[in-house]
Design a protein around this motif. Structure first.
Motif, PDB file in Angstrom:
ATOM      1  N   LEU A 165       3.647  -8.900   5.262  1.00 12.81           N
ATOM      2  CA  LEU A 165       4.758  -9.605   5.024  1.00 12.81           C
ATOM      3  C   LEU A 165       4.427 -10.849   3.824  1.00 12.81           C
ATOM      4  CD1 LEU A 165       6.218  -9.561   8.812  1.00 12.81           C
ATOM      5  CD2 LEU A 165       7.133  -8.446   6.528  1.00 12.81           C
ATOM      6  N   ILE A 166       3.184 -11.335   4.129  1.00 11.99           N
ATOM      7  CA  ILE A 166       2.819 -12.233   3.101  1.00 11.99           C
ATOM      8  C   ILE A 166       2.640 -11.713   1.784  1.00 11.99           C
ATOM      9  CG2 ILE A 166       0.899 -13.941   2.556  1.00 11.99           C
ATOM     10  CD1 ILE A 166       0.622 -14.278   5.666  1.00 11.99           C
ATOM     11  N   LEU A 167       2.353 -10.329   1.662  1.00  8.51           N
ATOM     12  CA  LEU A 167       1.891  -9.950   0.265  1.00  8.51           C
ATOM     13  C   LEU A 167       3.238  -9.704  -0.548  1.00  8.51           C
ATOM     14  CD1 LEU A 167      -0.973  -7.699   0.743  1.00  8.51           C
ATOM     15  CD2 LEU A 167      -1.004  -9.718  -0.453  1.00  8.51           C
ATOM     16  N   ILE A 168       4.214  -9.265   0.379  1.00  9.29           N
ATOM     17  CA  ILE A 168       5.372  -8.601  -0.260  1.00  9.29           C
ATOM     18  C   ILE A 168       6.138  -9.666  -1.352  1.00  9.29           C
ATOM     19  CG2 ILE A 168       7.761  -7.897   0.136  1.00  9.29           C
ATOM     20  CD1 ILE A 168       6.801  -6.425   2.418  1.00  9.29           C
ATOM     21  N   PRO A 169       6.237 -10.883  -0.747  1.00  9.62           N
ATOM     22  CA  PRO A 169       6.770 -11.920  -1.671  1.00  9.62           C
ATOM     23  C   PRO A 169       5.818 -12.344  -2.879  1.00  9.62           C
ATOM     24  CG  PRO A 169       6.826 -12.769   0.374  1.00  9.62           C
ATOM     25  CD  PRO A 169       6.138 -11.561   0.108  1.00  9.62           C
ATOM     26  N   LEU A 170       4.655 -12.142  -2.747  1.00  6.51           N
ATOM     27  CA  LEU A 170       3.683 -12.908  -3.729  1.00  6.51           C
ATOM     28  C   LEU A 170       3.386 -11.872  -4.871  1.00  6.51           C
ATOM     29  CD1 LEU A 170       0.941 -14.481  -1.511  1.00  6.51           C
ATOM     30  CD2 LEU A 170       2.688 -15.345  -2.816  1.00  6.51           C
TER      31      LEU A 170
ATOM     32  N   GLY B 214       4.994  -8.345  -4.602  1.00  7.03           N
ATOM     33  CA  GLY B 214       5.922  -7.350  -4.683  1.00  7.03           C
ATOM     34  C   GLY B 214       5.896  -6.300  -3.853  1.00  7.03           C
ATOM     35  N   PHE B 215       6.957  -5.365  -3.505  1.00  2.54           N
ATOM     36  CA  PHE B 215       6.877  -4.372  -2.504  1.00  2.54           C
ATOM     37  C   PHE B 215       5.779  -3.193  -2.805  1.00  2.54           C
ATOM     38  CE2 PHE B 215       8.403  -0.435  -0.511  1.00  2.54           C
ATOM     39  CZ  PHE B 215       8.243  -1.012   0.852  1.00  2.54           C
ATOM     40  N   LEU B 216       5.858  -2.806  -4.069  1.00  3.73           N
ATOM     41  CA  LEU B 216       5.027  -1.757  -4.274  1.00  3.73           C
ATOM     42  C   LEU B 216       3.683  -1.940  -4.078  1.00  3.73           C
ATOM     43  CD1 LEU B 216       7.228   0.511  -6.604  1.00  3.73           C
ATOM     44  CD2 LEU B 216       6.539   0.939  -4.289  1.00  3.73           C
ATOM     45  N   PRO B 217       2.952  -3.176  -5.004  1.00  2.00           N
ATOM     46  CA  PRO B 217       1.793  -3.339  -4.840  1.00  2.00           C
ATOM     47  C   PRO B 217       1.246  -3.812  -3.488  1.00  2.00           C
ATOM     48  CG  PRO B 217       2.731  -4.395  -6.450  1.00  2.00           C
ATOM     49  CD  PRO B 217       4.007  -3.795  -5.775  1.00  2.00           C
ATOM     50  N   ALA B 218       2.095  -4.383  -2.464  1.00  2.06           N
ATOM     51  CA  ALA B 218       1.779  -4.613  -1.236  1.00  2.06           C
ATOM     52  C   ALA B 218       1.684  -3.599  -0.163  1.00  2.06           C
ATOM     53  CB  ALA B 218       2.734  -5.506  -0.813  1.00  2.06           C
TER      54      ALA B 218
ATOM     55  N   ILE C  77      -2.103   0.603   2.272  1.00  2.00           N
ATOM     56  CA  ILE C  77      -2.287   1.979   2.463  1.00  2.00           C
ATOM     57  C   ILE C  77      -3.713   2.289   1.833  1.00  2.00           C
ATOM     58  CG2 ILE C  77      -1.750   4.441   1.816  1.00  2.00           C
ATOM     59  CD1 ILE C  77       1.190   3.555   1.881  1.00  2.00           C
ATOM     60  N   GLY C  78      -3.944   1.500   0.602  1.00  3.41           N
ATOM     61  CA  GLY C  78      -5.475   1.880  -0.139  1.00  3.41           C
ATOM     62  C   GLY C  78      -6.515   1.213   0.547  1.00  3.41           C
ATOM     63  N   VAL C  79      -6.467   0.246   1.266  1.00  2.00           N
ATOM     64  CA  VAL C  79      -7.638  -0.370   2.065  1.00  2.00           C
ATOM     65  C   VAL C  79      -8.236   0.775   3.180  1.00  2.00           C
ATOM     66  CG1 VAL C  79      -8.490  -2.262   3.550  1.00  2.00           C
ATOM     67  CG2 VAL C  79      -7.097  -2.844   1.468  1.00  2.00           C
ATOM     68  N   PRO C  80      -7.355   1.141   4.059  1.00  2.00           N
ATOM     69  CA  PRO C  80      -7.888   2.221   5.030  1.00  2.00           C
ATOM     70  C   PRO C  80      -8.478   3.551   4.632  1.00  2.00           C
ATOM     71  CG  PRO C  80      -5.810   1.126   5.814  1.00  2.00           C
ATOM     72  CD  PRO C  80      -5.838   0.813   4.524  1.00  2.00           C
ATOM     73  N   VAL C  81      -7.641   3.895   3.391  1.00  2.00           N
ATOM     74  CA  VAL C  81      -8.103   5.088   2.783  1.00  2.00           C
ATOM     75  C   VAL C  81      -9.636   4.943   2.043  1.00  2.00           C
ATOM     76  CG1 VAL C  81      -7.848   6.456   0.938  1.00  2.00           C
ATOM     77  CG2 VAL C  81      -5.726   6.027   2.341  1.00  2.00           C
ATOM     78  N   VAL C  82      -9.920   4.041   1.423  1.00  2.00           N
ATOM     79  CA  VAL C  82     -10.750   3.446   0.614  1.00  2.00           C
ATOM     80  C   VAL C  82     -12.076   3.258   1.817  1.00  2.00           C
ATOM     81  CG1 VAL C  82     -12.295   1.580  -0.747  1.00  2.00           C
ATOM     82  CG2 VAL C  82     -10.028   2.209  -1.440  1.00  2.00           C
ATOM     83  N   ALA C  83     -11.875   2.606   2.882  1.00  2.00           N
ATOM     84  CA  ALA C  83     -12.890   2.587   4.080  1.00  2.00           C
ATOM     85  C   ALA C  83     -12.918   3.852   4.647  1.00  2.00           C
ATOM     86  CB  ALA C  83     -12.183   1.607   5.238  1.00  2.00           C
ATOM     87  N   TYR C  84     -12.015   4.716   4.873  1.00  2.00           N
ATOM     88  CA  TYR C  84     -12.489   6.167   5.080  1.00  2.00           C
ATOM     89  C   TYR C  84     -13.299   6.956   4.066  1.00  2.00           C
ATOM     90  CZ  TYR C  84     -11.779  11.303   6.235  1.00  2.00           C
ATOM     91  OH  TYR C  84     -11.875  12.444   6.849  1.00  2.00           O
ATOM     92  N   LEU C  85     -13.068   6.789   2.868  1.00  2.00           N
ATOM     93  CA  LEU C  85     -13.849   7.480   2.042  1.00  2.00           C
ATOM     94  C   LEU C  85     -15.354   7.128   1.794  1.00  2.00           C
ATOM     95  CD1 LEU C  85     -11.137   7.947  -0.888  1.00  2.00           C
ATOM     96  CD2 LEU C  85     -12.232   9.608   0.882  1.00  2.00           C
TER      97      LEU C  85
END
Length: 59
Positions: free
Chosen positions: A16-21, A23-27, A32-40
């Motif tokens: 919720l903090i990242l969305i206004p800072l 935008g929606f798609l980058p947030a 989604i990207g942080v858990p995927v990178v951690a798994y990889l």
């Protein structure tokens, strides 16, 4: 409140903090990207163990 619930609530707050800072798609990509990178970053043996363990056993 359980540890998992606190982590989930923290993720929602960060989202919720990242969305206004940024935008929606980058947030969404960050959330989604942080858990995927951690798994990889796991070793193949750790990934295999993670896939075979039930959710109740993860702590």
């Amino acid at each position: 409140m359980s540890k998992r619930a606190m982590i989930a609530a923290g993720g929602v707050v960060v989202g919720l903090i990242l969305i206004p800072l940024i935008g929606f798609l980058p947030a969404l990509l960050v959330l989604i990207g942080v858990p995927v990178v951690a798994y990889l970053m796991l070793d193949p043996s750790q990934r295999r163990r993670l896939r075979h363990i039930s959710r109740k056993e993860l702590r």
